[in-house]
Design an enzyme around this catalytic site. Sequence first.
Site: not given
Lengths: 369, 369, 416, 416
Positions: D131, D133, D165, D248, D376
């Site tokens: 949890g 974003s 996800s 990650e 990004s």
Amino acid sequence: MHFGLSEEQTMLQDMLRRCLGERLDLETLKRTAGQPCDPDLWRALVELGVTGALIPEDHGGSGLGMLEAEVIAESMGRSVAPAPYLGTAVLAPLAWQLAGTPEQRERHLAPIASGEHRYGVGLTEVAGAPRHFGKVTLEDNRAWGRCYFVLDASDASHFLLTANADTLVVIERDAEGVSIEMLNDVDRTRGFAVVGLERTPFETVGESGGAAQAIDALLAAGRLMLAADTFGAAEAMLFRARDYSMERFQFDRPIGSFQGVKHLLADMVTDLEPCRSLIWYAAHVFDEQPAERVLHACHAKSLASEIGKFIARSSIEIHGGMGFTEELGLHLWYKRIEANRQLLGGPETVRHAAAVDQGWVQPLTATAT
Amino acid sequence: MHFGLSEEQTMLQDMLRRCLGERLDLETLKRTAGQPCDPDLWRALVELGVTGALIPEDHGGSGLGMLEAEVIAESMGRSVAPAPYLGTAVLAPLAWQLAGTPEQRERHLAPIASGEHRYGVGLTEVAGAPRHFGKVTLEDNRAWGRCYFVLDASDASHFLLTANADTLVVIERDAEGVSIEMLNDVDRTRGFAVVGLERTPFETVGESGGAAQAIDALLAAGRLMLAADTFGAAEAMLFRARDYSMERFQFDRPIGSFQGVKHLLADMVTDLEPCRSLIWYAAHVFDEQPAERVLHACHAKSLASEIGKFIARSSIEIHGGMGFTEELGLHLWYKRIEANRQLLGGPETVRHAAAVDQGWVQPLTATAT
Amino acid sequence: MDLSYGPEYDEFRAEVREFCRNHRPAKHRSRGIPGVTERPNPDVLAWQAKLIEHGYAARTIPKEHGGYGAKPDIIESRIIQEEFLAAGLPLGLSNQGISMLVPTLLEVGTAEQCAAYIRPTIYGEMIWCQGYSEPGAGSDLASLRTRAELDGDDWVINGQKIWTSSAHVADMCFILVRTEPEAPKHHGISYLLMPMDRPGIDIRPLVTMTGDATFNEVFLNDVRIPAKNIVGARGQGWHVANVTLKYERGMLGSADQGQSGIKGLVELLQEETVGSGRAMDLDHYRDRLLRLQGRTLANKYHGMRLLSQSINGEQTGTEGLITKLSATELAYDIYSLGVDVLGETGTLYNGSPYQAERDWQKSLLGCFTGIIGGGSANIQRNIIAERGLGLPREPQVRFDNGRWEMMPSASNKGGN
Amino acid sequence: MDLSYGPEYDEFRAEVREFCRNHRPAKHRSRGIPGVTERPNPDVLAWQAKLIEHGYAARTIPKEHGGYGAKPDIIESRIIQEEFLAAGLPLGLSNQGISMLVPTLLEVGTAEQCAAYIRPTIYGEMIWCQGYSEPGAGSDLASLRTRAELDGDDWVINGQKIWTSSAHVADMCFILVRTEPEAPKHHGISYLLMPMDRPGIDIRPLVTMTGDATFNEVFLNDVRIPAKNIVGARGQGWHVANVTLKYERGMLGSADQGQSGIKGLVELLQEETVGSGRAMDLDHYRDRLLRLQGRTLANKYHGMRLLSQSINGEQTGTEGLITKLSATELAYDIYSLGVDVLGETGTLYNGSPYQAERDWQKSLLGCFTGIIGGGSANIQRNIIAERGLGLPREPQVRFDNGRWEMMPSASNKGGN
């Protein structure tokens, strides 16, 4: 497992960088552009063992491998060194060792290691270059013909040339019927020439008609060394741009603090690092897995040429107006990268060779003009 | 001199944008994706004169030209309109006018203008598409074979197909032996099908074997319209990204104030505007200088496909994670652009066609599979 | 869409064509560009005078200043260009004095200044150079430091200029100097007219990577010029300069360059042999050529669109800002393909033996002048994004001693 | 250069190979990824237990928490991977609980937390979602607004998370929430462990452009969890999260993806007919393939270099930061070529009739998850430039009402 340079290889790199760094300041480089190699520089490189690197110890060399040769080539590019490294220290020793007889190796390798012999090398007949193909024909123990784009030709004592794509011959500079026409190329740090032969005596490296495989290996070695040279030059240009972007203030801030410049530098290094890994690997398999030589040398040359061009152009752009003056000397690196891109096959040509090597397509058949 | 849209053409554009904008909100588009054209939308477009644009006034149309057709196509792309515009309103009227007899024009054009007839069009045999080529053979007044990638097929009342690359035939949907297999393509706003024929009666457009030139023109027209459609969609995506970059705050500032995003948007518009000029010009010469048709249609398709892909991808990237959810619906534009890129020849294929048109190379000979 | 200029211009075109048929300048031309890299020789001067007499140069300059005094008409200018190009005749002189200084004087100069400078400038007798850029002031031109102080009736100028392209042949320099050091940076600049024969001016050629010295550095050491040699008011120099900068942008990055590049590439790919065939038969080279042709055509028609907008007095938006970026990238890609197709021969340079007819390598090097000159690509992108697309301006911050600070500017506005 | 793992690993490899020869999981596999898009079924759980028993999953997790308790050894892990791949056997479970939460708990969790969560997580019985974003906090994660307040012995959580996800299959969520609203943004965050069965949690699937719903939005409305469910101290959540973010980055953008893409392209170009020949015989397609092959090989060897650096405990510099950017761009270009070669067939999708064996179009769409997820490209570039190349940090400014202001941050430092 260890992927990368050993301690000894790193020491070799440091030593060369120091030597070249001391001798090749910007003023010297600008002054000597377009002239034959500086004899003092060459002597220093010989003393460091550059010419003997690939020559076995019992012939006066140090018996090192292609990864060491890569380290040297990279350092040469990094300093845009005006020295006939590729022809004399890489291609000629490889030719004698891959195709020569024991007697020839005995006779020819030591003078290379000692710096006595210097080789110009002409492979254009097999390099797939458009427009001008060299063609040397052999008859009655004499050679006729012309070879275009003989590398490192300006101070050569000998020329190593291909004939009929399957034979390697060596010719002495002062032999009968040798004519040398120097070319004016955009990179003025090394000398290229057209060598003409008429009734010229020659020595065949090994057996006549028996050098096809050796020639393939030479071409791969040459391409790999040019990739390393470009890599070294590109890395130098990237870090000059990085440094400049931190020193140069416009609008009261370093230009490197603008994302426009910052992200360009990030893209440059993102391209550069995997390319370094590829070149190292290509040098490694050159010695350890000969079946992988051609594929990896072609890809190293292709990738280094493409990212080298991007980095060279971007570095000049980041330097703004000063980037394209002679003052900063950046153009010496830019031009070396541009020239390396074209030598022994441009990107499309070497990629085509990689496809041929994998059996995907037939080779383009070359016709002499 | 006036380069660009006339006042009437701008009015047409405004009218269409308004009509499509009102009817095609995001919810509607998401709901109807993958379904045949909405009859209400089609009726509205027919009433605006879209189907009659290229049809002479004495056949019930408004006798406009290719630049008006371009304006319409651009608006369709801008709204990713789910309507069989290309087949019915452009290719079918052109086919009857370029290759049909006066009697055929008399009989077939009016029902198109009135919206009664809708055409699916299959040109894959000549579009240079790899993998599947349609092949229709004619014997004893009956047609056999298959045509792949018939555009705007889902609601068609008629199919216009090539046969033997020099003949155009029209087939009624309900005729004997017609089978229709809908394809599932990435863009769900228009319907593509494989049409099979077995002993199917047909009508030849004009003379059998006499439509080669008309087919070239149809292909050019189709490519040009796809370019315009892509252009409209890309322009919409660029301005959505611009707007989003001003609304979306990260790190306490609009993301459009970061040069990383700002310069990307600048590059997008720098690509887009000359492409608009090229497409306008290509539409202009389609009517005014038929010899220039093929070259300009191919270049318009190639350039629009390339910059469309760049803009579509960049717009999604600027939108961050939301860009690739179904929520914002951006994917509808992205997918339309991706599909247009492939239809009637991908970029490499249309560029090859441009080279053939200039006599630079021979066409690739197609073999049916 | 109407690509003709209309029948009302037929007569004018006929007249120009008639002139072109009957007149031809003396053959004596050199390799340099008159008024930029060398002083115009007598033949050039005579041709210029004849052109002005017929209204084919200095066409819209008032008669009182030696011009032809015609009303501005873009189509007429275009027709002159087209007909002269078609006839292979040289157009009138083009240099910074004519394209930048003269329009500026006409807009903001005094009557005396106009009377003194315009006539000799348009006749090619007075050559000007531009004194804007400095080593520390490139993209950020307004940060320039060359200063001028009033001492009696003279300005005394000290500092250094760079990228001064015709300094070595120039009679005069229009120069930006800082006259009010206390004012915010855009408000402390003045625009002066400096004779180049004054003591204290030292000109040193600046050699670029092509090996040519078209640019100079100019060192200014207590250079004295009359106080009246100021254009506009003290501290207004930035605005005066923007009058001319507007004209400079139009000069760079012409879309036409690409056309001849493509023509050259087509010939090259048809002539060069690679393996047993032509380079044109290799899809990868040909496909690159076709991509470039597409972009070139797009730029060409885009130029027509902009011309049409000017003719019809329409406001040019984003579409007018992008031409430089687009054209310089295109030129770089075109020359790169030429070099690549030539393989090893592509390294040859400057008339080397065995070189291709065209010096693709040198053209490629020459691209950097276009890529960087007249504002870097990133500056162009900022302009396109801010003025064209309406994105927020950059924050006015200062990086000092490893820390960021807000600029003490009264107007740190991000909007437009 | 030594690309072997050394003879000392021969025995270990033999042992793994032996295991692979003798063991095989039950065939019952579904299309989803166990522990990410669906709960592991009993066969998957049994296989996982067997792997842990032999030390081929949870290898370095201490025995007391249910793991195998081996010393970390990168080469051993690599050998396990290689042998399982070669034998076509599935590796152990890989999900965010195992790869991110467990290492975090081992580093900063309490003994009680470790005891409660690690064992069921590694055995696949407890599924976690992340949890982090929020709709307004993507690149700028630290600006998150979901808040938690202590009410007696409970945290009460309110807010919204996105890109979660496995939320629809998860038992637990490791979640970042703002607990000290007055503190500077990085200092007001805490890291909590939230059971997903609590009242007030609303999970809505988020469909992406591929049509799949692997992501979710999670709405939190007065969700109560025990006060002890905090990892690290109050306000230290940002640092705790960085422990896992580190893990990650390693998960995304694996260099290996490219290898199978290139293999697929080679087959495609050899099979597809264009005109009368193979696509492979068209230089432009083949040349694109070769460029991609070169980049793929470079990334592959680059991965070996990074592996070697980890094995030898060498510091990884810039070269470690670039892999994600490099790999995601490459994947996009690879799938784009596949679609292009297929021409019109390239538009087909999701098992359409006449589609090529491989769904190139869907793979291409899937690239956006990699391009955008996990930071990004522009964020990646900032990291590379700042951490890798030492360029100055961004100024901390704020755009408010059309004006720029300096952030009231105590440390607006630009250096690193």
